[in-house]
Enzyme design. Structure first.
Site, PDB file in Angstrom:
ATOM      1  N   SER A  25      52.815   2.032  44.382  1.00 50.17           N
ATOM      2  CA  SER A  25      52.267   3.151  45.153  1.00 50.17           C
ATOM      3  C   SER A  25      53.292   3.908  45.973  1.00 50.17           C
ATOM      4  O   SER A  25      54.336   3.376  46.357  1.00 50.17           O
ATOM      5  CB  SER A  25      51.162   2.647  46.082  1.00 50.17           C
ATOM      6  OG  SER A  25      50.009   2.418  45.324  1.00 50.17           O
TER       7      SER A  25
ATOM      8  N   ASP B 200      45.203   2.477  43.466  1.00 51.45           N
ATOM      9  CA  ASP B 200      45.433   3.384  44.595  1.00 51.45           C
ATOM     10  C   ASP B 200      45.663   4.854  44.221  1.00 51.45           C
ATOM     11  O   ASP B 200      46.383   5.145  43.264  1.00 51.45           O
ATOM     12  CB  ASP B 200      46.690   2.962  45.364  1.00 51.45           C
ATOM     13  CG  ASP B 200      46.781   1.474  45.593  1.00 51.45           C
ATOM     14  OD1 ASP B 200      45.822   0.766  45.297  1.00 51.45           O
ATOM     15  OD2 ASP B 200      47.834   1.022  46.061  1.00 51.45           O
TER      16      ASP B 200
HETATM   17  C1  FRU Z   1      47.418  -1.860  46.801  1.00 53.21           C
HETATM   18  C2  FRU Z   1      48.663  -2.253  46.020  1.00 53.21           C
HETATM   19  C3  FRU Z   1      49.906  -1.660  46.641  1.00 53.21           C
HETATM   20  C4  FRU Z   1      50.860  -1.633  45.457  1.00 53.21           C
HETATM   21  C5  FRU Z   1      49.921  -1.268  44.335  1.00 53.21           C
HETATM   22  C6  FRU Z   1      50.277  -1.853  43.011  1.00 53.21           C
HETATM   23  O1  FRU Z   1      46.259  -1.886  46.045  1.00 53.21           O
HETATM   24  O2  FRU Z   1      48.759  -3.659  45.932  1.00 53.21           O
HETATM   25  O3  FRU Z   1      50.412  -2.370  47.737  1.00 53.21           O
HETATM   26  O4  FRU Z   1      51.885  -0.703  45.609  1.00 53.21           O
HETATM   27  O5  FRU Z   1      48.633  -1.716  44.713  1.00 53.21           O
HETATM   28  O6  FRU Z   1      49.413  -1.376  42.021  1.00 53.21           O
END
Ligand code: FRU
Length: 479
Positions: free
Chosen positions: A101, A41
């Site tokens: 994230s 992300d």
């Molecule tokens: C989305 C996610 C988020 C999390 C992050 C971990 O792709 O699963 O919900 O914070 O990636 O890398």
């Protein structure tokens, strides 16, 4: 700095030293990618003290994902990028299993980052209802590079009872002097939802409400975003667990937005997917110094390994971000279009004529190209752009689709979108990524692809159009 932080820093520096952002057949020219290892992300997007900051979920040690850090790029113009190194390490008791994230808020000359600290307790847990502690953490910076100690903004113990352990991905903004935050969540009973908080000081946060749909629209809503666009309130979420359909929800997970109603509710009928391609998830938006609302998405997909082998794994890295897209709201839909800064990468324009209804030309695949077709008038309701023998964009009977043939799709086949008309088309192609914009960005397909020929024949057929094609210079990446 703790000894743990020092060790992590040294080890990241070691693997990054060997990484070269320009080496490798599929290294990208105008998409942000990880120096080494895995990217997911986009995080903490903002415009701060004259620079764009793009942080990202980064697993430098494992190409297939693993312990998450925040990697960090900056730019003054969205085309020359500097890799600033790791901004946040998983080095505290609250984020030792991943700096997950989150988002940025620029306030009174300071950059605030809010993110999820992930902790998994060792033991026999399902990690849904038990065994996971995810707190919302906060750090501050004066210069955008060095960050303060990590403070807990909302501890995992404070989240409401009716939720599982899956609450994460804070998006923070300021409204009429009050700080506001939205978090993504999974209610017990597998029901995706978001939680809204507010605060007067960014330290003490109060839950003000939650929002969901009467029938579950997926079991989990990841990476929420809230913003207003031309007066319309928008809630963006990445739901997991929707049933796949022929024209909607074609990937394992989705991401899209609800235009919010006057009373603050949302309706599943109004949910619109951001992107119809194979590779798009967990987007985030921000407002820049020019007042534009810009979106960047992850050009990848979690848990998709069964259907697809990313060819860049062999090169020691995986995934990229989309180009920054400016958002506009029109007739109940959000249009997304590459920011105009991307145009400075263009060189060697060829104007395209459609005299015989068919146009062919040859393009190299070691760099990108930008194809823009306007004023399309369909003949027999069909329009086609072939990228060699490997990828075809087609519009037929109100359906747009991309399809792969052979190795270039790396296991992928077809993605479709219902679209009433085709008036314009833009194909922004990189060495191993393509973004296709229909009707000024009313519908978008983003996908990775892996051309195995050095040159491809581009064949455009099916009607009249006005067009141009440019070769694209590579963006500058410095370390
Ligand atoms: C989305 C996610 C988020 C999390 C992050 C971990 O792709 O699963 O919900 O914070 O990636 O890398």
């Amino acid at each position: 700095m703790s000894t743990l932080t020092k060790v992590l820093e040294r080890n990241v520096a070691e693997v990054e030293k060997r990484a070269d952002l320009t080496e490798g057949r599929y290294r990208l020219g105008h998409h942000l990618m990880p120096p080494v290892g895995w990217l997911n992300d986009p995080n903490g997007l903002c415009w701060f003290k004259g620079k764009y900051h793009v942080f990202f979920q980064y697993a430098p040690f494992e190409v297939k994902g693993g312990l998450k850090f925040w990697g960090h790029y900056t730019s003054e113009n969205l085309v020359n990028w500097k890799y600033e190194g790791v901004a946040l390490y998983p080095d505290s008791p609250y984020d030792c299993h991943g700096v997950y994230s989150g988002s940025a808020l620029v306030d009174e000359d300071k950059l605030h980052l809010f993110y999820t600290g992930n902790v998994k307790i060792d033991g026999d847990y399902d990690y849904i209802n038990t065994g996971r502690e995810t707190s919302t953490l906060h750090v501050v910076s004066e210069d955008g590079i060095h960050f303060s100690n990590k403070e807990v903004a909302v501890s995992f113990e404070q989240y409401p009872e009716e939720y599982t352990c899956h609450i994460r991905d804070p998006k923070v903004w300021k409204n009429n002097g009050t700080y506001r935050m939205v978090l993504g969540g999974r209610l017990k009973g597998d029901h995706g939802s978001v939680l809204f908080y507010e605060s007067e000081d960014m330290e003490n946060w109060k839950l003000t409400g939650t929002l969901t749909t009467s029938e579950a629209f997926g079991y989990m809503w990841e990476c929420p975003d809230y913003f207003e666009l031309d007066g319309q309130k928008i809630l963006s979420v990445s739901p997991q667990g929707l049933r796949r359909e022929e024209y909607r929800f074609q990937n394992i997970y989705q991401s899209g937005y609800f235009p919010m109603k006057e009373d603050g509710s949302v309706d599943v009928q109004d949910f619109r997917e951001w992107d119809m391609g194979f590779d798009f998830y967990a987007p985030q938006t921000f407002t820049d110094g020019k007042g534009r609302r810009i979106l960047i998405g992850w050009m990848g997909m979690p848990d998709a390994d069964e259907e697809y082998t990313n060819r860049t794994i062999k090169e020691g890295w995986q995934h990229c971000l989309t180009v920054p897209r400016e958002l506009k709201y029109k007739d109940g839909k959000i249009l997304q279009y590459p920011v105009e800064e991307m145009n400075v990468l263009r060189r060697d324009r060829t104007s395209l004529k459609d005299e015989k209804g068919v146009m062919e030309l040859c393009m190299g695949t070691d760099e990108g190209f930008d194809l823009v077709l306007d004023e399309i008038e369909l003949k027999d309701g069909r329009f086609q752009v072939k990228l060699g023998g490997m990828m075809i964009f087609q519009y037929l009977e109100k359906t747009a689709q991309i399809e792969f043939h052979g190795a270039a799709g790396a296991g992928r086949t077809v993605r479709k979108a219902k679209t009433d008309s085709l008036k314009s088309l833009r194909i922004l192609a990189d060495t191993s990524a393509v973004e296709i914009y229909l009707n000024d960005g009313e519908t978008v397909f983003s996908t990775r692809y892996y051309p195995d020929q050095e040159k491809i024949r581009l064949k455009i057929s099916g009607g009249k159009f006005k067009g141009n094609i440019w070769n694209l210079n590579r963006m500058l990446f410095t370390k």
